[in-house]
Design a protein around this motif. Sequence first.
Motif, PDB file in Angstrom:
ATOM      1  N   TYR A 183       0.860  -1.196   0.000  1.00 31.98           N
ATOM      2  CA  TYR A 183       0.000   0.000   0.000  1.00 31.98           C
ATOM      3  C   TYR A 183       0.892   1.241   0.000  1.00 31.98           C
ATOM      4  CZ  TYR A 183      -3.468  -3.453   1.552  1.00 31.98           C
ATOM      5  OH  TYR A 183      -4.293  -4.561   1.655  1.00 31.98           O
ATOM      6  N   PRO A 184       1.530   1.549  -1.102  1.00 33.66           N
ATOM      7  CA  PRO A 184       2.505   2.659  -1.132  1.00 33.66           C
ATOM      8  C   PRO A 184       1.889   4.029  -0.881  1.00 33.66           C
ATOM      9  CG  PRO A 184       2.068   1.845  -3.341  1.00 33.66           C
ATOM     10  CD  PRO A 184       1.418   0.892  -2.412  1.00 33.66           C
ATOM     11  N   ASP A 185       0.584   4.172  -1.070  1.00 35.05           N
ATOM     12  CA  ASP A 185      -0.050   5.486  -0.905  1.00 35.05           C
ATOM     13  C   ASP A 185      -0.631   5.705   0.486  1.00 35.05           C
ATOM     14  OD1 ASP A 185       0.507   6.047  -3.582  1.00 35.05           O
ATOM     15  OD2 ASP A 185      -1.366   5.122  -4.270  1.00 35.05           O
ATOM     16  N   VAL A 186      -0.440   4.764   1.376  1.00 34.53           N
ATOM     17  CA  VAL A 186      -1.031   4.855   2.723  1.00 34.53           C
ATOM     18  C   VAL A 186       0.045   5.227   3.735  1.00 34.53           C
ATOM     19  CG1 VAL A 186      -2.276   3.628   4.536  1.00 34.53           C
ATOM     20  CG2 VAL A 186      -2.771   3.131   2.127  1.00 34.53           C
ATOM     21  N   ASN A 187      -0.235   6.275   4.512  1.00 33.38           N
ATOM     22  CA  ASN A 187       0.679   6.699   5.578  1.00 33.38           C
ATOM     23  C   ASN A 187       0.296   5.976   6.867  1.00 33.38           C
ATOM     24  OD1 ASN A 187       2.311   7.942   7.421  1.00 33.38           O
ATOM     25  ND2 ASN A 187       1.613  10.024   7.012  1.00 33.38           N
ATOM     26  N   LEU A 188       1.183   5.112   7.338  1.00 35.69           N
ATOM     27  CA  LEU A 188       0.887   4.289   8.513  1.00 35.69           C
ATOM     28  C   LEU A 188       1.544   4.795   9.791  1.00 35.69           C
ATOM     29  CD1 LEU A 188       1.234   0.796   6.821  1.00 35.69           C
ATOM     30  CD2 LEU A 188      -0.883   1.936   7.484  1.00 35.69           C
ATOM     31  N   ASP A 189       2.058   6.017   9.758  1.00 33.90           N
ATOM     32  CA  ASP A 189       2.730   6.553  10.941  1.00 33.90           C
ATOM     33  C   ASP A 189       1.794   6.663  12.142  1.00 33.90           C
ATOM     34  OD1 ASP A 189       5.100   6.745   9.570  1.00 33.90           O
ATOM     35  OD2 ASP A 189       4.843   8.867   9.057  1.00 33.90           O
ATOM     36  N   GLU A 190       0.525   6.966  11.886  1.00 36.05           N
ATOM     37  CA  GLU A 190      -0.446   7.121  12.971  1.00 36.05           C
ATOM     38  C   GLU A 190      -1.413   5.939  13.043  1.00 36.05           C
ATOM     39  OE1 GLU A 190      -0.142   9.549  15.081  1.00 36.05           O
ATOM     40  OE2 GLU A 190       1.509  10.432  13.921  1.00 36.05           O
ATOM     41  N   ALA A 191      -1.039   4.810  12.450  1.00 30.73           N
ATOM     42  CA  ALA A 191      -1.934   3.647  12.420  1.00 30.73           C
ATOM     43  C   ALA A 191      -2.188   3.104  13.825  1.00 30.73           C
ATOM     44  CB  ALA A 191      -1.341   2.562  11.535  1.00 30.73           C
ATOM     45  N   LEU A 192      -3.429   2.681  14.062  1.00 35.23           N
ATOM     46  CA  LEU A 192      -3.788   2.032  15.311  1.00 35.23           C
ATOM     47  C   LEU A 192      -3.614   0.523  15.154  1.00 35.23           C
ATOM     48  CD1 LEU A 192      -7.070   3.897  16.369  1.00 35.23           C
ATOM     49  CD2 LEU A 192      -4.716   4.400  17.042  1.00 35.23           C
ATOM     50  N   VAL A 193      -2.966  -0.088  16.130  1.00 34.30           N
ATOM     51  CA  VAL A 193      -2.818  -1.543  16.130  1.00 34.30           C
ATOM     52  C   VAL A 193      -3.865  -2.113  17.080  1.00 34.30           C
ATOM     53  CG1 VAL A 193      -1.309  -3.483  16.658  1.00 34.30           C
ATOM     54  CG2 VAL A 193      -0.377  -1.431  15.585  1.00 34.30           C
ATOM     55  N   PHE A 194      -4.753  -2.930  16.526  1.00 32.42           N
ATOM     56  CA  PHE A 194      -5.869  -3.491  17.290  1.00 32.42           C
ATOM     57  C   PHE A 194      -5.621  -4.974  17.495  1.00 32.42           C
ATOM     58  CE2 PHE A 194     -10.181  -5.366  17.464  1.00 32.42           C
ATOM     59  CZ  PHE A 194     -10.684  -4.678  18.558  1.00 32.42           C
ATOM     60  N   GLN A 195      -5.325  -5.356  18.751  1.00 33.67           N
ATOM     61  CA  GLN A 195      -5.032  -6.758  19.052  1.00 33.67           C
ATOM     62  C   GLN A 195      -6.334  -7.503  19.303  1.00 33.67           C
ATOM     63  OE1 GLN A 195      -1.868  -7.278  21.834  1.00 33.67           O
ATOM     64  NE2 GLN A 195      -1.908  -9.503  21.720  1.00 33.67           N
ATOM     65  N   VAL A 196      -6.632  -8.416  18.394  1.00 34.89           N
ATOM     66  CA  VAL A 196      -7.914  -9.125  18.413  1.00 34.89           C
ATOM     67  C   VAL A 196      -7.969 -10.102  19.587  1.00 34.89           C
ATOM     68  CG1 VAL A 196      -9.436 -10.659  17.108  1.00 34.89           C
ATOM     69  CG2 VAL A 196      -8.072  -8.926  15.905  1.00 34.89           C
ATOM     70  N   ASP A 197      -9.106 -10.071  20.295  1.00 31.10           N
ATOM     71  CA  ASP A 197      -9.402 -10.992  21.410  1.00 31.10           C
ATOM     72  C   ASP A 197      -8.444 -10.829  22.587  1.00 31.10           C
ATOM     73  OD1 ASP A 197     -11.524 -12.068  19.967  1.00 31.10           O
ATOM     74  OD2 ASP A 197     -10.291 -13.660  19.092  1.00 31.10           O
ATOM     75  N   ARG A 198      -7.766  -9.719  22.654  1.00 33.62           N
ATOM     76  CA  ARG A 198      -6.884  -9.479  23.799  1.00 33.62           C
ATOM     77  C   ARG A 198      -7.705  -9.139  25.025  1.00 33.62           C
ATOM     78  NH1 ARG A 198      -3.656  -6.186  26.954  1.00 33.62           N
ATOM     79  NH2 ARG A 198      -1.393  -6.356  26.685  1.00 33.62           N
ATOM     80  N   ARG A 199      -7.374  -9.758  26.126  1.00 38.82           N
ATOM     81  CA  ARG A 199      -8.090  -9.490  27.371  1.00 38.82           C
ATOM     82  C   ARG A 199      -7.739  -8.097  27.878  1.00 38.82           C
ATOM     83  NH1 ARG A 199      -7.758 -13.809  32.152  1.00 38.82           N
ATOM     84  NH2 ARG A 199      -8.866 -14.974  30.525  1.00 38.82           N
ATOM     85  N   PHE A 200      -8.763  -7.359  28.307  1.00 37.73           N
ATOM     86  CA  PHE A 200      -8.527  -6.015  28.830  1.00 37.73           C
ATOM     87  C   PHE A 200      -7.945  -6.127  30.232  1.00 37.73           C
ATOM     88  CE2 PHE A 200     -10.020  -2.010  30.843  1.00 37.73           C
ATOM     89  CZ  PHE A 200      -9.359  -1.129  30.011  1.00 37.73           C
ATOM     90  N   PRO A 201      -6.849  -5.420  30.519  1.00 37.88           N
ATOM     91  CA  PRO A 201      -6.189  -5.557  31.825  1.00 37.88           C
ATOM     92  C   PRO A 201      -6.999  -4.951  32.967  1.00 37.88           C
ATOM     93  CG  PRO A 201      -5.149  -3.827  30.527  1.00 37.88           C
ATOM     94  CD  PRO A 201      -6.131  -4.490  29.621  1.00 37.88           C
TER      95      PRO A 201
END
Length: 220
Positions: A137-155
Amino acid sequence: MSYITRILFLLGIAATIFGVMESMLAFNGTSEPEEVTLTALGQPDGTDNVHLTITDFEYGEGVVFEEKKNGDWNQIWIPLVLPGETWTERPIVANTSAVKNEADLERLVQRRSLTGVVTNISKGLGGEKKKQFNMMYPDVNLDEALVFQVDRRFPSLLFTIPLTLVGVVLLLVAAGITFGFFKHKEKPSTEHQMDSGSAWAEESDNSEENINHRSEDRNN
């Protein structure tokens, strides 16, 4: 530094860092996940809640894999996009370590909603993953991308705060051992005490002898 002290330092550092990171996640989310559409989450002013259930999205075609030595997948990163594989203004990338092969991936992409935790506080996308996505995806700026961890238990703060305190205590104990704060003060030896007692006894005996001599002199 002794072997035990090093272990205490390592355990203390690990517990403190993990506890602080998990506490920060806990402070930035709610115990119940907030339901949000991908469009809303992908806005620059989207929710700051890290505990989410994301709906109304599609999966991107480009997937980044991290493989084990045996060829199984250790974890994957997959874009969450709008119809037509259109990225939101604030890019969202799902991450999971539960997908080990093609069959697992097929089951994942059948899910129409995902619950998990945004982990940028402790684990972002990383430079290497950005490079891999930029190739697709050369046209997408991922500097501010959110990483969403699937099924991760909330602490839970009931766990993370005590864990942080335990880590700090371990570090203090290790530091105390290293710098000698826990050394016992040496007590005076028994021989020294006995010598002192003998000296007093001799002095007392000499005093009595002097008194006797004075009495004899008076009598004479």
